[in-house]
Design an enzyme around this catalytic site. Structure first.
Site, mmCIF file in Angstrom:
data_model
loop_
_atom_site.group_PDB
_atom_site.id
_atom_site.type_symbol
_atom_site.label_atom_id
_atom_site.label_comp_id
_atom_site.label_asym_id
_atom_site.label_seq_id
_atom_site.Cartn_x
_atom_site.Cartn_y
_atom_site.Cartn_z
ATOM 1 N N ASP A 255 73.830 -42.826 -32.633
ATOM 2 C CA ASP A 255 74.991 -42.694 -31.748
ATOM 3 C C ASP A 255 75.531 -44.051 -31.334
ATOM 4 O O ASP A 255 74.880 -44.777 -30.581
ATOM 5 C CB ASP A 255 74.588 -41.927 -30.480
ATOM 6 C CG ASP A 255 74.404 -40.449 -30.737
ATOM 7 O OD1 ASP A 255 75.305 -39.832 -31.316
ATOM 8 O OD2 ASP A 255 73.342 -39.912 -30.351
ATOM 9 N N SER B 288 68.120 -37.636 -33.105
ATOM 10 C CA SER B 288 69.050 -38.639 -32.567
ATOM 11 C C SER B 288 68.266 -39.699 -31.805
ATOM 12 O O SER B 288 67.620 -39.400 -30.796
ATOM 13 C CB SER B 288 70.046 -37.967 -31.619
ATOM 14 O OG SER B 288 70.740 -38.967 -30.892
ATOM 15 N N MET C 278 81.333 -42.944 -31.599
ATOM 16 C CA MET C 278 82.076 -42.503 -30.404
ATOM 17 C C MET C 278 82.811 -43.735 -29.888
ATOM 18 O O MET C 278 82.456 -44.314 -28.853
ATOM 19 C CB MET C 278 81.104 -41.916 -29.375
ATOM 20 C CG MET C 278 80.631 -40.518 -29.764
ATOM 21 S SD MET C 278 79.147 -40.010 -28.873
ATOM 22 C CE MET C 278 77.904 -40.751 -29.914
ATOM 23 N N HIS D 75 77.207 -41.746 -35.927
ATOM 24 C CA HIS D 75 78.187 -40.999 -35.133
ATOM 25 C C HIS D 75 78.952 -41.995 -34.267
ATOM 26 O O HIS D 75 78.432 -42.487 -33.269
ATOM 27 C CB HIS D 75 77.422 -39.968 -34.285
ATOM 28 C CG HIS D 75 78.277 -39.158 -33.369
ATOM 29 N ND1 HIS D 75 77.744 -38.379 -32.372
ATOM 30 C CD2 HIS D 75 79.632 -38.994 -33.290
ATOM 31 C CE1 HIS D 75 78.726 -37.767 -31.728
ATOM 32 N NE2 HIS D 75 79.880 -38.130 -32.250
ATOM 33 N N HIS E 7 70.097 -39.569 -36.873
ATOM 34 C CA HIS E 7 71.400 -39.592 -36.208
ATOM 35 C C HIS E 7 71.473 -40.807 -35.281
ATOM 36 O O HIS E 7 70.594 -41.010 -34.438
ATOM 37 C CB HIS E 7 71.563 -38.296 -35.413
ATOM 38 C CG HIS E 7 72.899 -38.104 -34.790
ATOM 39 N ND1 HIS E 7 73.988 -37.619 -35.482
ATOM 40 C CD2 HIS E 7 73.339 -38.327 -33.524
ATOM 41 C CE1 HIS E 7 75.035 -37.540 -34.667
ATOM 42 N NE2 HIS E 7 74.669 -37.970 -33.464
ATOM 43 N N MET F 239 78.293 -45.914 -29.187
ATOM 44 C CA MET F 239 79.227 -45.667 -28.067
ATOM 45 C C MET F 239 79.796 -46.984 -27.580
ATOM 46 O O MET F 239 79.076 -47.984 -27.500
ATOM 47 C CB MET F 239 78.496 -44.990 -26.911
ATOM 48 C CG MET F 239 77.784 -43.715 -27.294
ATOM 49 S SD MET F 239 77.084 -42.929 -25.840
ATOM 50 C CE MET F 239 76.137 -41.607 -26.598
ATOM 51 N N ASP G 106 75.915 -31.069 -32.202
ATOM 52 C CA ASP G 106 75.324 -32.195 -31.474
ATOM 53 C C ASP G 106 75.406 -31.954 -29.969
ATOM 54 O O ASP G 106 76.497 -31.904 -29.399
ATOM 55 C CB ASP G 106 76.114 -33.459 -31.856
ATOM 56 C CG ASP G 106 75.491 -34.737 -31.323
ATOM 57 O OD1 ASP G 106 74.430 -34.670 -30.681
ATOM 58 O OD2 ASP G 106 76.080 -35.810 -31.571
ATOM 59 N N MET H 185 80.704 -31.106 -31.287
ATOM 60 C CA MET H 185 79.994 -31.528 -30.073
ATOM 61 C C MET H 185 79.808 -30.311 -29.170
ATOM 62 O O MET H 185 80.773 -29.615 -28.846
ATOM 63 C CB MET H 185 80.791 -32.586 -29.309
ATOM 64 C CG MET H 185 80.907 -33.943 -29.989
ATOM 65 S SD MET H 185 79.353 -34.778 -30.315
ATOM 66 C CE MET H 185 78.582 -34.825 -28.707
HETATM 67 C C1 DX5 Z 1 75.661 -37.418 -27.139
HETATM 68 C C2 DX5 Z 1 75.158 -37.772 -28.502
HETATM 69 C C3 DX5 Z 1 74.036 -36.942 -29.002
HETATM 70 C C4 DX5 Z 1 72.784 -36.976 -28.149
HETATM 71 C C5 DX5 Z 1 72.305 -35.563 -28.050
HETATM 72 O O1 DX5 Z 1 76.923 -37.939 -26.934
HETATM 73 O O2 DX5 Z 1 76.202 -37.687 -29.466
HETATM 74 O O3 DX5 Z 1 73.713 -37.259 -30.350
HETATM 75 O O4 DX5 Z 1 71.747 -37.759 -28.657
HETATM 76 O O5 DX5 Z 1 71.273 -35.515 -27.144
HETATM 77 P P1 DX5 Z 1 70.488 -34.177 -26.775
HETATM 78 O O6 DX5 Z 1 69.927 -33.623 -28.054
HETATM 79 O O7 DX5 Z 1 69.466 -34.652 -25.814
HETATM 80 O O8 DX5 Z 1 71.494 -33.243 -26.170
HETATM 81 ZN ZN ZN Z 2 75.676 -37.860 -31.621
#
Ligand code: DX5
Ligand code: ZN
Length: 219
Positions: free
Chosen positions: A35, A9, A68, A66, A33, A37, A175, A137
């Site tokens: 993210d 990620s 969010m 992903h 991956h 947000m 995740d 999650m």
């Molecule tokens: C958090 C993200 C994850 C994040 C995980 O909301 O969706 O993808 O990168 O991070 P680690 O592996 O550090 O928990």
């Molecule tokens: Zn994620």
């Protein structure tokens, strides 16, 4: 797909050198991956379509985006055009997931659905057969570097049960909080795509970190 794979990620990567960071994980992974947000669905903001577009020519890794965000339908097409290969949205963010899944498929992309740790797992089980990927999650979405929530193991097993009973090939992704201490339990519970942010990018040698994670799984 192999028995299981690490999905780095980039949330924990050095954004000032994103292309270089991606090159460092390329040989040891198949996926990346990403993210997204929006500051509404989660209390944090990351990056959007232009960044996905900018890194697309840098790598052939499968882009696992992903989302969010509160209004995934409005952005599915833009992320598909930018180079996403798999687009995952949260079950909590839509009234009816079916049109979003259909839209993603109509764009020739793989559709994923994710579930927040506070949402009962039953909410996603009917969708396992309709999606290409289920993303469980195992931390509250929004930030990297949090601790794995142990209660996620039963939730992974519940999704795995459906996949086995129905003979599906839906990817089971997890995740949050994946590290050398947790990965073995997560794979044994039934996950086969392990998102890892801080465990990969906080180690200067990202590729070695991926190999260390893999070596912690005894199948
Ligand atoms: C958090 C993200 C994850 C994040 C995980 O909301 O969706 O993808 O990168 O991070 P680690 O592996 O550090 O928990
Ligand atoms: Zn994620």
């Amino acid at each position: 797909m192999k028995d299981f794979e690490i999905n780095p990620s980039i949330l924990s990567a050095d954004f000032g050198h994103l292309a270089d960071e991606i090159k460092k994980v390329e040989k040891d992974s198949t996926f990346l991956h990403i993210d997204v947000m929006d500051g509404h669905y989660v209390p944090n903001i990351t990056f959007g379509v232009p960044v996905v577009k900018a890194i697309r020519p840098q790598t052939n890794l499968i882009f696992d985006v992903h989302l969010m965000i509160t209004n995934p339908m409005d952005f599915v097409e833009a992320f598909a055009d930018a180079g996403a290969d798999m687009i995952t949205f949260h079950v909590e963010t839509v009234e009816d997931p079916q049109p979003v899944i259909d839209k993603i498929h109509s764009l020739g992309k793989r559709a994923g659905m994710s579930i927040h740790p506070d949402t009962p797992i039953d909410k996603i089980l009917p969708w396992v057969e309709k999606c290409d990927l289920i993303l469980i999650m195992s931390v509250r979405p929004g930030f990297g570097g949090q601790h794995f929530m142990e209660e996620s193991l039963d939730r992974i097993a519940a999704v795995k049960k459906i996949v086995e009973e129905k003979g599906l090939n839906t990817i089971i992704s997890v995740d949050g909080g994946i590290c050398t201490e947790t990965i073995d339990r997560v794979v044994k519970a039934g996950a086969n795509l392990l998102v890892a942010g801080s465990a990969v990018f906080s180690n200067d040698d990202h590729a070695k970190a991926i190999r260390e994670l893999i070596s912690c799984v005894s199948l």
